[in-house]
Enzyme design. Structure first.
Site, PDB file in Angstrom:
ATOM      1  CG  HIS A   1     -27.062  68.894 -20.098  1.00 14.40           C
ATOM      2  ND1 HIS A   1     -25.938  68.940 -19.334  1.00 14.40           N
ATOM      3  CD2 HIS A   1     -27.080  70.056 -20.796  1.00 14.40           C
ATOM      4  CE1 HIS A   1     -25.305  70.083 -19.528  1.00 14.40           C
ATOM      5  NE2 HIS A   1     -25.973  70.768 -20.424  1.00 14.40           N
TER       6      HIS A   1
ATOM      7  CE1 TYR B   1     -23.830  76.681 -12.378  1.00 15.46           C
ATOM      8  CE2 TYR B   1     -24.736  76.806 -14.594  1.00 15.46           C
ATOM      9  CZ  TYR B   1     -23.923  76.187 -13.667  1.00 15.46           C
ATOM     10  OH  TYR B   1     -23.200  75.085 -14.030  1.00 15.46           O
TER      11      TYR B   1
END
Length: 760
Positions: free
Chosen positions: A488, A599
């Site tokens: 990522h 989130y």
């Protein structure tokens, strides 16, 4: 999550007149885990190392980042919004006018020809026409650049407003962008990421914690906020303003180095995520054939990115997006370090790295082999025997331990050559056995649990047959199905969603023979060597570290649970929009454990070098809705009104995040600069150390879709951001169905899987 009467399925249908999806929505999936690690380990505590920037001072770090951004600035200057086709069109039109006796240059071409030296290798008129065309093309590019800069300066306001952006503004942007812009055409005109006002950010941070109720030190937050605004806050904000002026983005390397690359936890549990194949039966049962077509598609995408011929991604068909992350999509490796990792870019290697049972093979591809020739090479890899598991298990270990082992392996010998081949390859191909027992048929949409084993293996894999440091790992199972494991730190899922839809579409276009073989190209191509088996020579001093890494991975594999559930709406109702799905997810976790933080990362790709901003929840409207859902005497009209308010609140948070007016990235930047100055503001520590109970995100998808009828992959998933949290990704499937990829820890006493003792 386990289906309960008051879970996801209890949300009412979307009320009329309320938009259920947001124009700025896109996925940024595994962002929450490194963010949570950063917040929980501020100033040297927890799983995030202190890093090389701590204590060096913000000015020194700014100078280093400024030098590092010079190359990116020069590349943006080369991006011409008019394009080469415009230059050819202008030259052809002017030449045609000259041929028929017209002079649109009003005598400028003749004046240029008169001033040229007589020794010119070209005729004076032709050279003058060439110079005039080039000057006109540069002037046109300058006008377009200035016009787009002025128009895109209002991106934050236009995207952040309620409702759609102004139509006139969108039409003007589309006119200046052109009909078919290339990938880097508009890179030099994107606006910088806005820096929110400090009092506004502090006020929203205090409100987000007050919504959680008293206790846990939150009663002191207002006093901490006043102390921060009257103390170090303005000084930190001035440093961020200086960074905004000097760098393409005020976040710059602060975000990459201190959040992503500074994490010390194993990558499968903290930073990597996966993308899944199309549901249903694979187009071929042959593993080597499927790998060959997919590799050809990935190499084709890489070639188009390198040449700049890939069409630009235009948000809503008009707004240009940042293409900086495409440059790091291939040939990128996350190299471990003692305190902080770094991203290493390889050259244009003419091979891909293949892993089979832990053995590493170098598969030459030249300038691009045909699918059938690649299939024969992968068949040789599958038939190879001997060797043993290599160093791949260490990429699933803690980063500091892997850094020490890598330093030994890199010192020379066969292991050094194997490392170099892996890190120079554009991506890794992992050839795996079947992922557990096969499901009952290949259903589309799949039934609950059909894809659990495949999803878990895509995320965790057999650790010896993965290289989690690589930006992309293509995983092909012996059943013919495939998926993608993505590291990522180099970039965000929207870019990978673009790549994955291109790969799946190209795979279908290339096709297969009736016997499952690849359809395109010759069996062999001369001049391209066969696959080469690369040996590992692991010293005895590294064997204990490999054993510890394997134990760590086995514990993680036993603890981390992944479940893929399918929700099919009633036939009489339309598919639920994204906004309603997000409210349902937040409502489910709030009703399970009370007021908590959720989130969702929203990409800020409308800004230069934008990454992702968090849409932090849950807000008071959703908590009021959760309370009303618990009250048996609450009327349907009251619940409907509260649902409308919760939807508006969720979409407003997402619009603010997409417009660069979010909360969390500003707080993280303030905390990162404070660490550089060795300051310890209690407010930042209190706000950023709050755990996330749920991280959710839609699966990455191309924007806009590449095909008239968009493909519907099986979704994507990631590990939970916290041991007691859930990680949820969802994707739209066939027939209005929604595939939910849910992850949690079995060892947690409060998740449904752990504390409830059942299946999520």
């Amino acid at each position: 999550m386990r289906r309960r009467g008051r879970g996801l399925g209890s949300a009412p249908p979307p009320p009329a007149g309320v938009a259920g999806s947001d124009p700025a929505e896109a996925a940024s999936m595994a962002e929450a885990a490194p963010v949570a690690a950063f917040g929980a380990s501020l100033w040297g505590r927890g799983s995030l190392a202190m890093g090389q920037d701590v204590g060096q001072g913000p000015l020194r770090c700014l100078g280093r980042e400024l030098l590092g951004s010079v190359g990116r600035r020069l590349r943006r200057l080369r991006a011409h919004p008019a394009g080469l086709r415009t230059w050819l069109f202008l030259g052809g039109a002017l030449g045609l006018c000259e041929a028929v006796g017209l002079d649109p240059s009003m005598g400028l071409v003749a004046a240029i020809a008169g001033g040229l030296p007589h020794s010119s290798p070209l005729p004076g008129a032709a050279l003058a026409l060439l110079l005039f065309t080039s000057g006109l093309w540069l002037l046109l590019g300058l006008i377009l650049r200035l016009g787009l800069r002025l128009l895109l300066g209002g991106t934050g306001t236009a995207v952040g407003r309620a409702g759609d952006p102004p139509r006139l503004w969108m039409a003007l942007v589309r006119m200046f962008v052109g009909r078919r812009p290339r990938l880097r055409s508009c890179q030099g005109v994107l606006p910088p990421l806005p820096l929110p006002p400090l009092p506004h950010t502090v006020h929203r941070a205090v409100s987000s914690l007050q919504a959680l109720g008293p206790g846990g030190g939150r009663d002191q937050v207002p006093a901490l906020a006043q102390s921060f605004l009257g103390g170090p806050g303005p000084q930190l904000q001035r440093w961020l303003r200086l960074r905004q002026w000097a760098l393409p983005s005020y976040l710059g390397d602060l975000w990459d180095e201190q959040v992503h690359l500074g994490g010390r936890d194993p990558l499968p549990a903290s930073g990597n995520y996966y993308l899944m194949d199309l549901p249903g039966p694979p187009p071929t049962p042959l593993q080597a054939a499927r790998a060959a077509n997919a590799v050809c598609a990935l190499l084709s995408f890489r070639s188009r990115v390198s040449s700049g011929t890939l069409p630009a991604v235009l948000f809503r068909g008009s707004l240009p997006t940042c293409s900086a992350q495409y440059e790091r999509l291939f040939n990128t490796t996350r190299v471990p370090g003692e305190t902080c990792d770094r991203l290493q870019r390889g050259g244009g290697a003419g091979h891909v790295a293949a892993l089979r049972g832990g053995r590493l093979f170098l598969v030459p591809v030249g300038r691009g082999l045909a699918p059938r020739a690649l299939q024969r090479r992968f068949e040789r890899v599958l038939r190879a025997s001997g060797g043993g598991a290599g160093a791949g298990v260490m990429t699933s270990a803690r980063r500091s331990a892997w850094a020490q082992v890598r330093a030994v392996l890199q010192s020379g010998g066969p292991s050094s050559a194997a490392l170099r081949a892996l890190e120079e390859a554009p991506f890794v191909v992992a050839l795996d056995p079947p992922p557990g027992p096969p499901p009952n048929g290949h259903r589309d949409p799949p039934s609950d649990g059909d894809l659990d084993a495949e999803a878990k293996e895509l995320l965790l894999g057999p650790c010896y047959n993965r290289w989690f440091d690589k930006s992309l790992t293509l995983i092909v199972f012996s059943t013919g199905r495939m998926g993608l494991n993505v590291e990522h730190s180099w970039g965000d899922p929207p870019v990978v969603g673009h790549l994955w839809e291109y790969t799946l579409a190209t795979d279908l276009e290339l096709g297969y023979e009736a016997n499952g073989d690849c359809r395109e190209g010759p069996e062999e191509e001369p001049g391209v060597p066969p696959p080469q088996h690369l040996q590992w020579n692991i010293p005895d001093e590294c064997l204990p570290a490999l054993g510890v890494a394997l134990d760590t991975w086995q514990a993680l594999e036993a603890d981390l649970q992944v479940h893929v559930a399918t929700f099919v709406p009633p036939p009489e109702l339309p598919p639920p929009p994204d906004g309603l799905v997000q409210v349902a997810l937040q409502l489910a976790v709030v009703r399970e454990r009370g007021a908590c933080l959720t989130y969702e990362a929203v990409p800020t790709w409308l800004f230069l070098e934008g990454r992702a901003e968090a849409a932090r929840g849950c807000g008071r409207p959703l908590l009021e809705l959760a309370a009303a859902m618990e009250q048996t005497n609450a009327s349907r009209s009251l619940r409907r009104r509260l649902l409308q308010g919760a939807l508006r609140d969720v979409l407003a948070r997402m619009r603010a995040a997409a417009a660069g007016a979010g909360l969390d990235r500003h707080l993280h930047a303030l905390a990162a600069v404070a660490r550089q100055m060795r300051l310890h503001p209690p407010l930042l520590e209190e706000v950023l150390s709050q755990p996330w109970a749920l991280a959710y995100s839609p699966a990455p998808r191309a924007e806009p879709p590449l095909l008239p009828r968009p493909l519907c992959p099986g979704g994507a998933g990631f590990a939970p951001p916290h041991p007691d949290a859930y990680g949820v990704s969802y994707a739209q499937g066939r027939g209005g169905s929604i595939l939910f990829h849910v992850s949690c820890r079995a060892s947690s006493p409060i998740t449904v899987w752990g504390g409830g003792g059942g299946t999520p």
